[in-house]
Each structure stands twice: as structure tokens, then as C-alpha cells.
Design a protein around this motif. Structure first.
Motif, short mmCIF file in Angstrom:
data_model
loop_
_atom_site.label_atom_id
_atom_site.label_comp_id
_atom_site.label_asym_id
_atom_site.label_seq_id
_atom_site.Cartn_x
_atom_site.Cartn_y
_atom_site.Cartn_z
N ARG A 89 0.83 -1.21 0.00
CA ARG A 89 0.00 0.00 0.00
C ARG A 89 0.87 1.26 0.00
O ARG A 89 0.54 2.27 -0.62
CB ARG A 89 -0.93 -0.01 1.21
CG ARG A 89 -2.01 -1.09 1.12
CD ARG A 89 -2.92 -1.13 2.33
NE ARG A 89 -3.72 0.08 2.40
CZ ARG A 89 -3.82 0.85 3.48
NH1 ARG A 89 -3.15 0.56 4.56
NH2 ARG A 89 -4.58 1.92 3.47
N GLN A 90 2.00 1.20 0.72
CA GLN A 90 2.91 2.33 0.72
C GLN A 90 3.48 2.59 -0.69
O GLN A 90 3.61 3.74 -1.12
CB GLN A 90 4.07 2.07 1.69
CG GLN A 90 3.69 2.18 3.16
CD GLN A 90 3.31 3.60 3.53
OE1 GLN A 90 4.02 4.55 3.25
NE2 GLN A 90 2.15 3.74 4.15
N HIS B 193 0.90 4.28 -2.72
CA HIS B 193 0.77 5.67 -2.29
C HIS B 193 1.92 6.53 -2.84
O HIS B 193 1.68 7.63 -3.39
CB HIS B 193 0.76 5.72 -0.76
CG HIS B 193 0.73 7.12 -0.20
ND1 HIS B 193 -0.37 7.95 -0.35
CD2 HIS B 193 1.65 7.82 0.51
CE1 HIS B 193 -0.11 9.11 0.24
NE2 HIS B 193 1.11 9.05 0.76
N GLY C 143 1.64 7.19 -6.53
CA GLY C 143 0.69 8.27 -6.81
C GLY C 143 1.30 9.62 -6.57
O GLY C 143 1.08 10.57 -7.34
N MET C 144 2.09 9.75 -5.49
CA MET C 144 2.74 11.04 -5.20
C MET C 144 3.78 11.39 -6.27
O MET C 144 4.00 12.57 -6.56
CB MET C 144 3.40 10.97 -3.83
CG MET C 144 2.41 10.84 -2.68
SD MET C 144 3.24 10.60 -1.09
CE MET C 144 4.03 12.20 -0.87
N GLU D 140 -2.88 3.10 11.15
CA GLU D 140 -3.63 3.93 10.22
C GLU D 140 -5.12 3.59 10.24
O GLU D 140 -5.97 4.48 10.21
CB GLU D 140 -3.07 3.75 8.81
CG GLU D 140 -1.65 4.29 8.64
CD GLU D 140 -1.14 4.10 7.22
OE1 GLU D 140 -1.87 3.48 6.43
OE2 GLU D 140 -0.05 4.60 6.91
#
Length: 530
Positions: free
Chosen positions: A91-92, A95, A98-99, A487
């Protein structure tokens, strides 16, 4: 001459069988020895992961690119070792991609996330992840991985369904995606051969031929385990045991917990009537599945273990009966002497030791069944809770909509706005937490007392009202329900991740028990009625 030739062939065949049996027994001893050394291999793996984690921590402030590759290294280290950590770093990676606004990496990491999900038996989530990917935007390499993941997902779903209605359709989809993946692989590559070996029956050469080609190559321990596990499906008897033992040994040495070899080995030994060996290796498979977090494998082992345990118990009883008959015959035929009494005493002592082993094994099985029962009861209570809450909110929203529509139609806009302003979101959330607390304390009535028992008087947590939980208690209540991710806890309670981490750290540091044991004891708090 013919008779001599027949005798020679028969002797050669018998020699090969005997040699294969000796090799399989020897490899099983090696496998047990390697299982005993499993903690050493895991320690080496943990040290490697600790180094990678330290690298990630030092590169947090350098830039997204360095952080991406450090996170990727941790993902690769965890992917066959721990599901929850693999899932976190997958998941990191999504993420960070995407950044970075890198569409190729985003698609690649969604495929990594999907592979992680299917390895734990999460079919729906895997297909949801695949649907988020636009296959038209993928390059050749990613499209191949995309088709492989689809094929894997449909294959595992067919094994899970295992019926006449859905399974054939699932298998058809598996082979369709597999063919698409093979078309994109490099000719003669390891990946192409191992995928071709899984093709639809009666398509191309026999699958074992592909595996034999791979066996002639230089392979890593992990690749060898994959190949011999696949080849074992087309072998029988001691040869199948030998191949699966090789695969399992390689899995143990590489700390690979996401593997099938131990499960297949246990099932094969059971089919051969080697019940004790099968029971031992199936127990190891359950430990492996629990450590990795593989739901599918846990489900498969949970179905087999009771059958093997029952067979084992029956054989033990038969053994005792045969022994008692033997003793009775000896007593009738011979004179009762001190020597015979001594032999009987020794044999009975062995039988009682065997019974103790069986009782201990049954106790472990009872613990596993109790854990499954706890999970089922918690899910039952909270599924009912969330359906009830959703139903209440839907009814409330419907009434609010009707009232506002009537006010708007009648021209009373101000009254309609006032009615909307009367919706108290904070009160709704308090009501949600109150209901959560009520159901949790129904399941764990002694939770507050059990937590406070590990704290000094001045640090004990006292809810403001009876039947409710404080904020810190609510965090640990979610952990007891299996929500360990900071989280996720923060999202549920509307906190920041740092706040959740701080609460957990402070309470651990104040505990009377060792900090490392505090959260484990929280997880050990029993359900009501246990």
C-alpha cells in the motif's frame, strides 16, 4: 532367456523403488532437522529486514525516489514471510507511486498489492484491485503480470469453491488468462516454462516435461522449490514424497511461509497411511499459515487436521488393543513371572506416554478451535452491529429527506435549513462509539479490569460512565478485535496516526508487565463465557 530377462527387469524395478523409498525417508529426516533450525533462518531474515527498515528510516527525508526503492526492498523481503507487513508496504508503494505521478509504477504496485491479497486468500479484494487497473495502458511486462495475477486468482477461487457449478467456469477463466500471459513471455524463459506447465490439460506436451526442462537448469532455492512442487503433482509414491520434501526444505531455509509444499507433503503421507508423519507436517503447515497470515492455506489445513487426528487416535487405540491381546495371550500361555511383569510395566508406560502426547495434541487442536470460535463470535456480533447501525441511519436519512422535501415544496427554505442544521454529527459519532463500547463489553465484560490489572493505581484507565470505554481503552479494544494497523485505528476513531502511536507507546511504558508482553496479554483477554 526370457525368464532371465524378466527376473532382471523385476529386480531392477524393485531396486529403484527401494532406493526411492530410502531417499524419501532420508529427506524427511533432513526436513525435520531443518524445521528444528527454523528460528535460526527466521533470525537471519529478521536481521535483513531490520537493515532494510533502518535504511528506509534514514532515507525518509531524502526524497520520494529513495523512499520508494527502500520501501520496495522491504516489500520484497516480506512478501513470502509476513502477509500483514507485505500488505502494508504494498500500500505504501501504491501511495508513493501516486505522489510521484508515475502511472507505470502505480499499475505495477497495484499488481503487487493484488498478488499480496491473493496469497492470503482475499479473492474479492484481489479482483477489486485488478479492476482498478486499465489493461490498455500497461506495457508488455506489466500486462503479462496482470494476466498471471488474474489466472492465479481464478485458480485459487476454483479450489476454494470446489463444486460442479462454479469451479469449471473459474478454471476456464484461469486457463484463458494463463494463455494470454504465456504469449507475452520470452521464449524458453523460466517464467514461460513454469506457466506452460500449468496450461489446460491436453494442450501441448505433458506438463511434467516443462518441469523436467526446468530441473536441468541452474535454479535458486526458491525457484527449485516451485519447480519440484509442480513436478510432484505428476508423480506418485515415494518419488512424490521425495520431491515435496526437497521443496519444503528449500522453503524452510529461505524462510518462505507462503508455500504449498508442506501442505501437499502432509496430504501425500496421509494418503500413504503414514499418519504420524502426516500429522506432524500438517501441524507445521498450520504454524506456517498462521505466521504468514494465509487464510486459504489455514482453511485447507483446518479441514485436514481433524481427519488426520481422528485416524491417528484410531490407530493408537488399535495398537493398544493389539498390545493387550498380546499380553493376554502371553499370560495364558506362560507362567506369570517377574520378567513378564517387568515387560508389561515398561510397555504400559510407553502406552501412557503415547496417550499424553495425544492429549496434548488434542489440547492444541482445542485451542485452535477456540480461536476460530472467538473470531466467528466477534464477527457475528459486529456484523449485526454494523447492519443495525446502517439500517438506523438509512431510516433517519429517509425521514430527514422527506421532511426537507416537504419544507422545500411548501417554500419554507429557512425551516428546511434549520432542520438540516439540527443534524448533530458529533452526537451520531458518540452514539456509534457508545454502541461499539456496549457490544465490545458484552463480548469482553472483564476487559477494563484486565487492562487495569497490568497498570499501577495512578495510571489505571477509568471510563467516564459505566458500560463505556475511554479513548485509550477503545484503541486497545480495536486491537483485541484484530485491528492492529495504526492507520486503520486512526481512521476509525478520527485521530492522527501519531496520536494512536503515542497512546499505545505511553500505555506500554506505564505497564507493570514487560512492554513487549503488554499487547500480547491484551490479545489474550478472554471472551465472555470462555
Amino acid at each position: 532367456m526370457k525368464k532371465f530377462l524378466l527376473l532382471a527387469i523385476t529386480g531392477l524395478f524393485s531396486t529403484c523403488i527401494a532406493k526411492s523409498a530410502v531417499q524419501s525417508d532420508s529427506l524427511l529426516k533432513v526436513l525435520k532437522s531443518e524445521i528444528a533450525r527454523k528460528k535460526i533462518y527466521d533470525h537471519q531474515k529478521d536481521e535483513q529486514i531490520a537493515t532494510l527498515r533502518q535504511k528506509l528510516n534514514t532515507q525518509q527525508s531524502i526524497g520520494l525516489e529513495a523512499r520508494y526503492f527502500a520501501t520496495l526492498g522491504l516489500f520484497e523481503a516480506y512478501k513470502d514471510y509476513r502477509f500483514d507487513s507485505t500488505f502494508h508496504y504494498a500500500r505504501q508503494l501504491v501511495h508513493i507511486s501516486g505522489m510521484l505521478h508515475d502511472n507505470r509504477r502505480l499499475a505495477e504496485n497495484r499488481l503487487r498489492l493484488g498478488t499480496t491479497l491473493i496469497s492470503s486468500g482475499m479473492f474479492k479484494e484481489t479482483f477489486d484491485c485488478l479492476r482498478e487497473i486499465d489493461a490498455r495502458l500497461l506495457d508488455r511486462q506489466l500486462k503479462k503480470s496482470y494476466y498471471v495475477l488474474y489466472s492465479w486468482a481464478w485458480s485459487d477461487l476454483s479450489k476454494y469453491n470446489a463444486d460442479r457449478f462454479y469451479a469449471p467456469e473459474d478454471l476456464e477463466k484461469k486457463f484463458r488468462y494463463l494463455d494470454s500471459a504465456i504469449a507475452l513471455t520470452e521464449k524458453g524463459s523460466f517464467e514461460q516454462l513454469i506457466l506452460q506447465a500449468q496450461q489446460k490439460p491436453n494442450v501441448g506436451p505433458h506438463p511434467s516435461g516443462y518441469y523436467m526442462k526446468l530441473m536441468n537448469r541452474k535454479l535458486s532455492e526458491h525457484e527449485e522449490a516451485m519447480v519440484v512442487t509442480g513436478l510432484s503433482r505428476y508423480r506418485t509414491g515415494d518419488e512424490k514424497v521425495r520431491l515435496l520434501a526437497i521443496a519444503a526444505i528449500n522453503d524452510v531455509r529461505t524462510s518462505t511461509y507462503r508455500a504449498q509444499a508442506l501442505l501437499d507433503l502432509g496430504n501425500t503421507l496421509f494418503e500413504q497411511g503414514k499418519v504420524d508423519e502426516a500429522y506432524f507436517f500438517l501441524q507445521q503447515t498450520m504454524e506456517q499459515a498462521n505466521k504468514f497470515g494465509a487464510r486459504m492455506q489455514r482453511y485447507q489445513v483446518a479441514r485436514m487436521l481433524p481427519v488426520v487426528a481422528a485416524k491417528r487416535d484410531m490407530l493408537a487405540k488399535q495398537e493398544r488393543q493389539r498390545f493387550l491381546i498380546f499380553i493376554a495371550c502371553v499370560i495364558v500361555i506362560t507362567v506369570i513371572t517377574g520378567l513378564i511383569c517387568f515387560i508389561i510395566f515398561v510397555q504400559l508406560k510407553k502406552v501412557r506416554a503415547g496417550e499424553r502426547v495425544i492429549r496434548e495434541s488434542n489440547r492444541l487442536l482445542a485451542q485452535k478451535n477456540k480461536q476460530l470460535w472467538e473470531e466467528g463470535r466477534i464477527k457475528e456480533e459486529y456484523i449485526g452491529f454494523f447492519f443495525s447501525e446502517l439500517s438506523r441511519h438509512i431510516i433517519k436519512l429517509d425521514k430527514l429527506r422527506n421532511n426537507v422535501q416537504r419544507k422545500v415544496k411548501s417554500g419554507s427554505i429557512d425551516e428546511a435549513l434549520r432542520q438540516l442544521d439540527n443534524v448533530d454529527i458529533h452526537a451520531e459519532r458518540r452514539q456509534l462509539f457508545h454502541t461499539f463500547d456496549r457490544i465490545f463489553l458484552k463480548l469482553f465484560p472483564d476487559f477494563v479490569e484486565a487492562v487495569n490489572a497490568m497498570l499501577s493505581n495512578e495510571d489505571q484507565l477509568r471510563p467516564k460512565q459505566p458500560g463505556t470505554l475511554s479513548t485509550q481503552l477503545r484503541i486497545f479494544a480495536l486491537m483485541r478485535l484484530g485491528v492492529n494497523n495504526n492507520e486503520m485505528i486512526a481512521a476509525i476513531l478520527e485521530f492522527t496516526v501519531n496520536t494512536v502511536y503515542t497512546y499505545r507507546f505511553r500505555l506500554r511504558s506505564k505497564a507493570l508487565v514487560p512492554a513487549d508482553d503488554f499487547e500480547q496479554r491484551i490479545m489474550g483477554i478472554q471472551l465472555a463465557g470462555d
